[in-house]
Design a protein around this motif. Structure first.
Motif, PDB file in Angstrom:
ATOM      1  N   GLY A 130       0.832  -1.194   0.000  1.00  0.00           N
ATOM      2  CA  GLY A 130       0.000   0.000   0.000  1.00  0.00           C
ATOM      3  C   GLY A 130       0.871   1.251   0.000  1.00  0.00           C
ATOM      4  O   GLY A 130       2.030   1.223   0.413  1.00  0.00           O
ATOM      5  N   LEU A 131       0.321   2.344  -0.468  1.00  0.00           N
ATOM      6  CA  LEU A 131       1.069   3.601  -0.523  1.00  0.00           C
ATOM      7  C   LEU A 131       0.111   4.781  -0.472  1.00  0.00           C
ATOM      8  O   LEU A 131      -0.855   4.844  -1.231  1.00  0.00           O
ATOM      9  N   GLN A 132       0.381   5.717   0.435  1.00  0.00           N
ATOM     10  CA  GLN A 132      -0.331   6.991   0.452  1.00  0.00           C
ATOM     11  C   GLN A 132       0.685   8.098   0.673  1.00  0.00           C
ATOM     12  O   GLN A 132       1.348   8.148   1.715  1.00  0.00           O
ATOM     13  N   ILE A 133       0.828   8.977  -0.313  1.00  0.00           N
ATOM     14  CA  ILE A 133       1.752  10.106  -0.234  1.00  0.00           C
ATOM     15  C   ILE A 133       0.989  11.306   0.310  1.00  0.00           C
ATOM     16  O   ILE A 133      -0.025  11.720  -0.261  1.00  0.00           O
ATOM     17  N   LEU A 134       1.468  11.870   1.399  1.00  0.00           N
ATOM     18  CA  LEU A 134       0.738  12.925   2.107  1.00  0.00           C
ATOM     19  C   LEU A 134       0.434  14.121   1.211  1.00  0.00           C
ATOM     20  O   LEU A 134      -0.704  14.611   1.171  1.00  0.00           O
ATOM     21  N   ASP A 135       1.437  14.609   0.479  1.00  0.00           N
ATOM     22  CA  ASP A 135       1.222  15.784  -0.377  1.00  0.00           C
ATOM     23  C   ASP A 135       0.148  15.526  -1.426  1.00  0.00           C
ATOM     24  O   ASP A 135      -0.700  16.384  -1.701  1.00  0.00           O
ATOM     25  N   PHE A 136       0.186  14.341  -2.029  1.00  0.00           N
ATOM     26  CA  PHE A 136      -0.793  14.018  -3.056  1.00  0.00           C
ATOM     27  C   PHE A 136      -2.180  13.820  -2.458  1.00  0.00           C
ATOM     28  O   PHE A 136      -3.190  14.167  -3.072  1.00  0.00           O
ATOM     29  N   ALA A 137      -2.233  13.254  -1.252  1.00  0.00           N
ATOM     30  CA  ALA A 137      -3.520  13.039  -0.597  1.00  0.00           C
ATOM     31  C   ALA A 137      -4.219  14.362  -0.290  1.00  0.00           C
ATOM     32  O   ALA A 137      -5.448  14.447  -0.302  1.00  0.00           O
ATOM     33  N   LEU A 138      -3.431  15.399  -0.039  1.00  0.00           N
ATOM     34  CA  LEU A 138      -4.005  16.701   0.294  1.00  0.00           C
ATOM     35  C   LEU A 138      -4.235  17.589  -0.932  1.00  0.00           C
ATOM     36  O   LEU A 138      -5.243  18.297  -1.010  1.00  0.00           O
ATOM     37  N   PHE A 139      -3.305  17.564  -1.882  1.00  0.00           N
ATOM     38  CA  PHE A 139      -3.297  18.599  -2.917  1.00  0.00           C
ATOM     39  C   PHE A 139      -3.443  18.086  -4.358  1.00  0.00           C
ATOM     40  O   PHE A 139      -3.482  18.904  -5.280  1.00  0.00           O
ATOM     41  N   ALA A 140      -3.527  16.784  -4.562  1.00  0.00           N
ATOM     42  CA  ALA A 140      -3.589  16.261  -5.933  1.00  0.00           C
ATOM     43  C   ALA A 140      -4.963  15.715  -6.287  1.00  0.00           C
ATOM     44  O   ALA A 140      -5.104  14.884  -7.178  1.00  0.00           O
ATOM     45  N   ASN A 141      -5.988  16.199  -5.602  1.00  0.00           N
ATOM     46  CA  ASN A 141      -7.352  15.704  -5.854  1.00  0.00           C
ATOM     47  C   ASN A 141      -8.346  16.857  -5.706  1.00  0.00           C
ATOM     48  O   ASN A 141      -7.969  18.020  -5.788  1.00  0.00           O
ATOM     49  N   ASP A 142      -9.608  16.520  -5.443  1.00  0.00           N
ATOM     50  CA  ASP A 142     -10.632  17.564  -5.325  1.00  0.00           C
ATOM     51  C   ASP A 142     -11.021  17.848  -3.873  1.00  0.00           C
ATOM     52  O   ASP A 142     -12.111  18.345  -3.594  1.00  0.00           O
ATOM     53  N   PHE A 143     -10.143  17.559  -2.935  1.00  0.00           N
ATOM     54  CA  PHE A 143     -10.350  17.893  -1.527  1.00  0.00           C
ATOM     55  C   PHE A 143     -10.536  19.417  -1.448  1.00  0.00           C
ATOM     56  O   PHE A 143      -9.645  20.176  -1.799  1.00  0.00           O
ATOM     57  N   PRO A 144     -11.700  19.894  -0.989  1.00  0.00           N
ATOM     58  CA  PRO A 144     -11.977  21.339  -1.005  1.00  0.00           C
ATOM     59  C   PRO A 144     -10.947  22.158  -0.228  1.00  0.00           C
ATOM     60  O   PRO A 144     -10.544  21.796   0.879  1.00  0.00           O
ATOM     61  N   THR A 145     -10.552  23.263  -0.821  1.00  0.00           N
ATOM     62  CA  THR A 145      -9.539  24.132  -0.219  1.00  0.00           C
ATOM     63  C   THR A 145      -9.934  24.573   1.181  1.00  0.00           C
ATOM     64  O   THR A 145      -9.111  24.593   2.103  1.00  0.00           O
ATOM     65  N   GLU A 146     -11.219  24.924   1.360  1.00  0.00           N
ATOM     66  CA  GLU A 146     -11.635  25.423   2.680  1.00  0.00           C
ATOM     67  C   GLU A 146     -11.537  24.354   3.763  1.00  0.00           C
ATOM     68  O   GLU A 146     -11.271  24.652   4.935  1.00  0.00           O
ATOM     69  N   LEU A 147     -11.708  23.111   3.380  1.00  0.00           N
ATOM     70  CA  LEU A 147     -11.563  22.027   4.360  1.00  0.00           C
ATOM     71  C   LEU A 147     -10.099  21.760   4.672  1.00  0.00           C
ATOM     72  O   LEU A 147      -9.745  21.447   5.807  1.00  0.00           O
TER      73      LEU A 147
END
Length: 208
Positions: free
Chosen positions: A168-185
């Motif tokens: 398994g792999l989860q990269i922190l930067d990509f999890a936060l900034f490489a998707n549609d996670f709303p900026t305000e959240l």
């Protein structure tokens, strides 16, 4: 006495080659238990050798690094053995950002250059950082955030091994900034300024 030794030998002798290995038949779907086995009679010594990490990976990217995986999909002989490996290549300035492997411990063996690496504990957020050189080994416990970066002026490389066929792999930067996670959240949960979040989303291809 001979009767007892005969029974003991029967217990220690594998019933078939299938008990020793299970080279994956990748055409079918894999599951929790792995893939179906190829016919052992058709398996050769070449099936137990993987040559795909002899050359370095392409480090021309945003992190100046490359990971060449050697999982069961690339090396079917790993099927059912409970382990996998990969090659890391880091150009000068290269980094493998903070990430986790939820399903595996990791051992890193430096094969060239100088790598600075570390991990953060889950219980106290204590940070352990070390500079690792050629021939030295570092371990990263399962599930903990960790990183590797090139600490030298020349290219660095390493081989990592996992005690799982699917670490398994989860990269922190990509999890936060490489998707549609709303900026305000993101700003509300990380205390980052909106401008910083939007900048990072722009760099990593995120939206929203």
């Amino acid at each position: 006495m001979l009767h007892i030794l005969f029974l003991f030998a029967l217990v220690l002798t594998p019933a078939s080659h299938a008990a020793d290995f299970c080279v994956a038949k990748l055409k079918g779907a894999g599951g929790v238990a792995g893939y179906a086995c190829r016919d052992p009679a058709k398996v050769t010594a070449a099936d137990f050798v993987f040559k795909g990490i002899v050359t370095s990976g392409n480090t021309t990217n945003i992190i100046n690094a490359a990971v060449t995986p050697v999982f069961v999909q690339q090396f079917p002989a790993l099927n059912g053995l409970g382990l996998s490996t990969a090659r890391l290549d880091l150009a000068p300035g290269g980094v493998i950002p903070l990430h986790t492997h939820p399903a595996a411990n990791e051992i890193l063996v430096v094969t060239s250059g100088v790598i600075k690496a570390g991990f953060i504990t889950s219980s106290s957020n204590k940070v352990y950082i070390a500079t690792v050189t050629k021939g030295q080994v570092m371990v990263f416990p399962q599930g903990l955030l960790h990183f590797q970066l090139n600490a030298g002026k020349t290219a660095a490389s390493a081989v990592v091994t996992f005690n799982s066929p699917e670490p398994g792999l989860q990269i922190l930067d990509f999890a936060l900034f490489a998707n549609d996670f709303p900026t305000e959240l993101i700003t509300g949960t990380t205390f980052l300024e909106p401008a910083v979040v939007k900048k990072l989303k722009g760099v990593l291809g995120g939206t929203n």
